[in-house]
Enzyme design. Structure first.
Site, PDB file in Angstrom:
ATOM      1  N   ARG A   1       1.197  -0.586   0.131  1.00 18.88           N
ATOM      2  CA  ARG A   1      -0.189   0.055   0.090  1.00 18.88           C
ATOM      3  C   ARG A   1       1.174   1.494  -0.159  1.00 18.88           C
ATOM      4  O   ARG A   1       1.491   1.610  -0.823  1.00 18.88           O
ATOM      5  CB  ARG A   1      -1.414   0.375   1.308  1.00 18.88           C
ATOM      6  N   ASP A   2       1.739   1.754   1.717  1.00 18.66           N
ATOM      7  CA  ASP A   2       2.441   3.244   1.337  1.00 18.66           C
ATOM      8  C   ASP A   2       3.387   2.826   0.229  1.00 18.66           C
ATOM      9  O   ASP A   2       3.665   3.839  -0.475  1.00 18.66           O
ATOM     10  CB  ASP A   2       2.293   2.991   2.729  1.00 18.66           C
TER      11      ASP A   2
ATOM     12  N   HIS B   1       6.899   4.543  11.948  1.00 22.85           N
ATOM     13  CA  HIS B   1       6.338   4.666  10.815  1.00 22.85           C
ATOM     14  C   HIS B   1       7.743   5.528  10.588  1.00 22.85           C
ATOM     15  O   HIS B   1       7.168   6.912  10.564  1.00 22.85           O
ATOM     16  CB  HIS B   1       5.450   4.475  10.352  1.00 22.85           C
TER      17      HIS B   1
ATOM     18  N   HIS C   1      10.584   6.791   7.783  1.00 23.19           N
ATOM     19  CA  HIS C   1      11.485   7.208   6.347  1.00 23.19           C
ATOM     20  C   HIS C   1      12.770   7.042   6.475  1.00 23.19           C
ATOM     21  O   HIS C   1      13.063   7.801   7.670  1.00 23.19           O
ATOM     22  CB  HIS C   1      10.465   8.343   5.596  1.00 23.19           C
TER      23      HIS C   1
ATOM     24  N   CYS D   1       9.042  10.162  -1.407  1.00 21.79           N
ATOM     25  CA  CYS D   1       9.218  10.963  -0.753  1.00 21.79           C
ATOM     26  C   CYS D   1       8.800  11.992  -1.374  1.00 21.79           C
ATOM     27  O   CYS D   1       9.212  12.910  -2.187  1.00 21.79           O
ATOM     28  CB  CYS D   1       9.927  11.819   0.293  1.00 21.79           C
TER      29      CYS D   1
ATOM     30  N   ASN E   1      10.361   4.769   2.759  1.00 21.34           N
ATOM     31  CA  ASN E   1       9.939   3.834   4.062  1.00 21.34           C
ATOM     32  C   ASN E   1      11.538   3.229   4.393  1.00 21.34           C
ATOM     33  O   ASN E   1      11.925   2.860   3.127  1.00 21.34           O
ATOM     34  CB  ASN E   1       8.725   2.966   3.166  1.00 21.34           C
TER      35      ASN E   1
END
Lengths: 302, 302
Positions: A15-16, A207, A209, A240, A249
């Site tokens: 997803r992300d 979470h 990055h 990003c 990520n």
């Protein structure tokens, strides 16, 4: 605080990681990605997003992905749901956990959704209520909790405030996200210490990055504050949007390598993840953004 | 242990970063690289290597580099010297510090130089004596101190043993190097704790590679054991000869970004280093391996 013995990794690549890819990725590839990740042993895979295809065309096939994957007992499949329509679609697709979200930065909320943080969270009340009634797990994601592309610094109190509101909505788990990857360990410690004074650390996820190369160090800092849930994306998938060309990520392989070195159990097979990272990177025609993934693959090839 | 207020960064790109480049890099480029780094504020730049050009052809122009750079007051220029001949050349070139080296892994020493660690260090006695007599600073570099491509694990006691031998030779500074970038923070802590029981932590440097994405986290761990000297390479120049295609030295931009976030002074201008990293990467026709460097450059361009 001593490091935990066990950490749950939430694998967010399907997803992300994929949502901002320009070229549409075949549903079959998405299904294979989710299935490979579940088979590698992840307890939680962020598998789909039930948002308007006009907003995120890459995620338009969420229901089909959910229908075609091989559900692995022990793996929880999550999906992003921006509203009640999305929630109903996610429920119909058999999603185990729905994800709602808010920024911790007022500037970000105003700029992106033209309302205050409090208003944006209040809009999720129907989704939260529907999830409770359906017995579906609810997760709240706090974006820009460690820095904002518009206002820069975000005070720890802002993340605490959003976390409390998510808790009041009935969230089972709450993500503290460094959406633009700007944090360093001191900031992580300050925010996590503040948040875990209001919310049980067992419910908080990190979470992060890797935009500025700090994510692995930041994860160590988070673990030292009592956090035991970490998000990551195989091959570091995901960019990003506020620094084009920069990484996104934190890569799952790098996180697994770290945790193995720290003697922290995850239940995930690093070799299988390295394979999956090389496979999906090859499919996307790029070099994996995971340093551990590339080093382990190179070592294996030698 | 609390973090230090100030850290000395040893910028190693002109030597460790470039030495394995296949295509010969013009002397003028090397000179500009050293001068840009000194101008950015580094107290110590590893500028050259006085080794046989048959072994390392890329470093054949060490004397010319030293002759053409603009010496900046306050910057110490170092060079690698494998033997007395190299030392004499380094001295003639006006080098401020010479670097001798040994592995902490017996398997590595046997495989690479066909002798024991103790024998390899004994061979440096004439260089050490000559440096003392000439009043030139002496640094000892311990490679494979945190892991070895041949024997795998390297016990902390092996690094301690080499550090003691270097100290006995009169070394002013000793590098604990993770040559293949395999360490995680727990290993760093164990080795640095052991070494600093025998050697003043003020003399110990952390030389880490980012092959597995752990270097920034490992630097935090080292700082927490009292280390205040860190090696890094602009744009992450330098590969890992034991994992082709993998990244090498930790990128200076990532380290500076970390230290700035931790409120640790370095005296180095991060913006100037970002410029230098983008410039040398463009010259080498590749994308910089520094995540912070690329993110800051992208942000600036936006």
């Amino acid at each position: 605080m001593p490091l935990p013995h066990r950490v749950k990794i939430v694998e967010v690549a399907p997803r992300d990681g994929l949502q901002n890819e320009k070229a549409f990725i075949d549903t079959a590839i998405k299904v294979e990605l989710v299935d490979r990740l579940a088979a590698a042993g992840f307890q939680n895979v962020e598998a789909a997003s039930f948002v308007s295809p006009r907003w995120v065309p890459q995620m338009a096939d969420g229901a089909e992905v959910m229908a075609r994957i091989t559900r692995r007992p022990g793996t929880l499949y999550s999906a992003l749901t921006p509203n009640l329509k999305g929630f109903e679609a996610a429920r119909a697709a058999g999603v185990d956990e729905v994800v709602i979200f808010s920024a911790a930065s007022e500037a970000f909320a105003q700029k992106n959704i033209n309302c205050s943080i409090a208003e944006s969270i209040a809009r999720f009340e129907p989704v939260a209520q529907a999830a409770r009634e359906a017995g579906i797990r609810l997760r709240g994601s706090i974006s820009c909790a460690l820095g904002c592309p518009y206002q820069g610094e975000v005070p720890a109190s802002a993340a605490v405030d959003v976390a409390r509101r998510f808790l009041a909505l009935g969230c089972d788990e709450i993500d503290v996200a460094d959406t633009i990857g700007v944090a360093t360990p001191a900031k992580v410690r300050a925010v996590m210490d503040a948040v875990t004074q209001s919310v049980d650390p067992a419910r908080i996820a990190a979470h992060f990055h890797d935009t500025y190369g700090q994510a692995v160090a930041n994860i160590v800092a988070a673990l030292e504050t009592g956090i035991t849930i970490v998000h990551s994306s195989v091959a570091g998938l995901g960019g990003c949007p506020y620094a084009r060309g920069a990484t996104g990520n934190v890569a799952t392989e790098d996180v697994l390598y770290l945790l193995r070195g720290l003697d922290i159990d995850t239940g995930v097979d690093l070799d299988a993840v390295v394979d999956t990272g090389q496979w999906i990177s090859a499919h996307l025609d790029r070099k994996s953004a995971s340093r551990a993934g590339n080093a382990l693959a190179a070592k294996r090839a030698a």
